[in-house]
Motif scaffolding. Structure first.
Motif, mmCIF file in Angstrom:
data_model
loop_
_atom_site.group_PDB
_atom_site.id
_atom_site.type_symbol
_atom_site.label_atom_id
_atom_site.label_comp_id
_atom_site.label_asym_id
_atom_site.label_seq_id
_atom_site.Cartn_x
_atom_site.Cartn_y
_atom_site.Cartn_z
ATOM 1 N N VAL A 220 -28.578 65.641 -116.820
ATOM 2 C CA VAL A 220 -28.396 64.353 -117.499
ATOM 3 C C VAL A 220 -29.681 63.545 -117.329
ATOM 4 N N GLN A 274 -24.845 69.309 -114.674
ATOM 5 C CA GLN A 274 -24.150 68.875 -115.881
ATOM 6 C C GLN A 274 -23.501 67.502 -115.667
ATOM 7 N N LYS A 275 -23.133 66.879 -116.783
ATOM 8 C CA LYS A 275 -22.524 65.548 -116.747
ATOM 9 C C LYS A 275 -21.210 65.590 -115.963
ATOM 10 N N THR A 280 -22.053 59.805 -113.963
ATOM 11 C CA THR A 280 -21.882 58.583 -114.758
ATOM 12 C C THR A 280 -21.806 57.359 -113.853
ATOM 13 N N THR A 297 -29.116 57.642 -122.534
ATOM 14 C CA THR A 297 -28.641 58.626 -121.557
ATOM 15 C C THR A 297 -28.111 59.820 -122.338
ATOM 16 N N GLU A 299 -26.975 64.222 -122.059
ATOM 17 C CA GLU A 299 -26.911 65.511 -121.377
ATOM 18 C C GLU A 299 -27.655 66.501 -122.260
#
Ligand SMILES: Cc1cc2nc3c(=O)[nH]c(=O)nc-3n(C[C@H](O)[C@H](O)[C@H](O)COP(=O)(O)OP(=O)(O)OC[C@H]3O[C@@H](n4cnc5c(N)ncnc54)[C@H](O)[C@@H]3O)c2cc1C
Length: 445
Positions: A220, A274-275, A280, A297, A299
């Protein structure tokens, strides 16, 4: 002396001299226009060895040391990969990347490759190496000095992942170096600068699993442009935010002073997986650090993030860069940074979060001397102001704990004493005598 007549046949076909059409495309690196008498564009190891032997021969018959530069990616901030009147060995076409064992992550990389291209080859195998923020930087030059990459806090330095290398010495011999073979040289080529010519590296890459939507090496990336009035307060808040995050986050700031009394701060925050909810939550907090002008923002694949644009070298970036490494951004250090931003000679100041995995290796693991630092500060100005910049930055840099050799345009011996500890410097000098007894590598830090 007609240099072409003296060349062995193996090198004639890869020689470029000033009257050749191709000369302008091979004479420079990205910081400096060179005026070499000869450029040799090697495509195989035999040509690299022959070049070294040829330089040694010329030195002997001319009874002098001919300037001899080695160029991989041409992004060396020390600007030593080009010269005037001498020979440049360009190995940028010696650039294959081979996956040896995708389960173990073992990858063989020829030194002329650039990191953006390496990432493209590794990504389908769910592999990555944290190398640098720009895809055009070369494997050769970055991997002999350190490698502060976008995932440095989680993965450590690029050189911490080298498990073997092939080296051409100053006498033209090829050596394989690793933990068991020439272990002293293996220690030195990882962070000690140019000790011979490294033609290939064996790396242990790490896994970034493909996500459920099939995105390879997902990370991200968050880019924010802040418009900041009180830069002192901003840096303190940013430092706290990074310190309270996990090492999965690496954050880099580029600070530019504007005429409107505000600083524009370009933050690049990289979450090295990964997100997720965790990503977040942490990245959302960065939006509270200051007033935002732009934010993005996303990914994406690490390979896409660092894709190499392959910009031709014309000596286009007329910059001079100094840097320092430090354990803590104290009030005093932050005040000195702010003070520097008020100088017209300083164009930008970069602050990167490092620390994390970098701190977990011992000082003797390889030739990188500063294992306790958490922040990296780089000061950018014009090469025309190099002397003024050196004077201006000294009060700040004298408060710091060391220097990163791959990111400094200052090639003085005083600078080398800040890059390497006294014991490391002594060891490196001994190694240089061993691998290059005639001192043919004249253009290096
Ligand atoms: C735009 C930009 C962004 C950068 N970002 C980062 C970053 O994020 N992280 C980071 O750590 N660094 C970064 N750097 C610094 C860069 O990684 C170093 O300056 C590195 O030395 C460049 O390597 P190169 O092969 O591209 O350069 P070159 O100019 O080809 O070489 C640099 C030096 O290394 C020597 N050398 C090159 N290849 C070999 C070899 N195969 N064997 C022995 N010696 C060799 C050269 O002789 C020269 O002295 C950046 C530089 C630029 C210009």
């Amino acid at each position: 002396m007609n240099i072409l007549q003296l060349l062995p046949d193996t090198l004639k076909k890869i020689a470029v001299v000033p009257l050749d059409k191709k000369y302008n495309s091979v004479r420079s690196n990205c910081f400096r226009v060179g005026s070499p008498a000869l450029v040799l564009t090697a495509t195989n190891e035999l040509q690299i060895k022959e070049t070294v032997k040829f330089v040694a021969y010329l030195n002997k018959i001319e009874n002098r040391k001919i300037p001899f530069s080695v160029r991989s990616g041409g992004h060396g901030m020390m600007m030593t990969s080009v010269n005037n009147g001498g020979i440049i060995l360009d190995i940028s076409q010696y650039n294959h990347v081979t996956i040896e064992d995708s389960d173990k992550g073992t990858v063989r990389i020829q030194a002329g490759a650039v990191w953006g291209d390496v990432a493209q080859v590794l990504s389908p195998y769910q592999l990555a190496i944290s190398s640098g923020d720009f895809g055009d930087t070369g494997v050769g030059g970055l991997s002999i000095f350190g490698g502060i990459g976008l995932m440095v806090r989680k993965q450590g330095l690029t050189i911490d992942h080298i498990i073997g290398a092939r080296l051409i010495t100053g006498t033209g011999s090829a050596l394989w170096v690793d933990k068991e073979h020439y272990s002293d040289i293996f220690w030195g080529i990882r962070g000690g600068g140019q000790i011979g010519i490294v033609t290939e590296f064996l790396f242990e890459a790490f896994k970034i699993p493909t996500n459920s939507r099939g995105l390879q090496t997902p990370v991200v990336s968050q880019e924010i442009m802040y418009k900041v009035k009180d830069i002192c307060c901003f840096i303190k808040k940013w430092q706290d935010w990074v310190n309270n995050s996990t090492v999965k986050l690496t954050s880099n700031l580029m600070i530019n002073k504007n005429s409107d009394k505000y600083c524009r701060v370009n933050a690049h925050n990289l979450w090295c997986e990964q997100k997720s909810r965790e990503a977040t939550d942490i990245l959302d907090k960065s939006k509270l650090l200051g007033p935002i002008e732009e934010e993005k923002t996303q990914e994406l694949s690490y390979a896409k993030l660092v894709k190499a644009p392959h910009i031709p070298h014309t000596g286009q970036d007329k910059m001079y860069i100094k840097n320092g490494l430090v354990q803590n951004l104290s009030e005093d250090i932050i005040s000195s940074i702010v003070h520097l931003l008020n100088s017209s000679e300083i164009m930008s100041i970069e602050i990167r979060s490092i620390g994390g995995k970098l701190n977990q290796k011992s000082n003797s693991f390889n030739a990188w001397s500063h294992r306790n630092v958490k922040w990296f500060i780089a000061i950018w100005g014009s090469v025309d102001n190099d002397k003024k910049i050196n004077k201006l930055v000294n009060p700040l840099l004298n408060k710091l704990d060391g220097v990163y050799g791959g990111y400094s345009s200052d090639i003085s011996s005083e600078e080398n004493e800040k890059i390497w500890s006294p014991t490391t410097l002594i060891r490196l000098k001994k190694l240089q005598l061993k691998t290059d007894p005639q001192g043919i590598f004249t253009c290096r830090r």
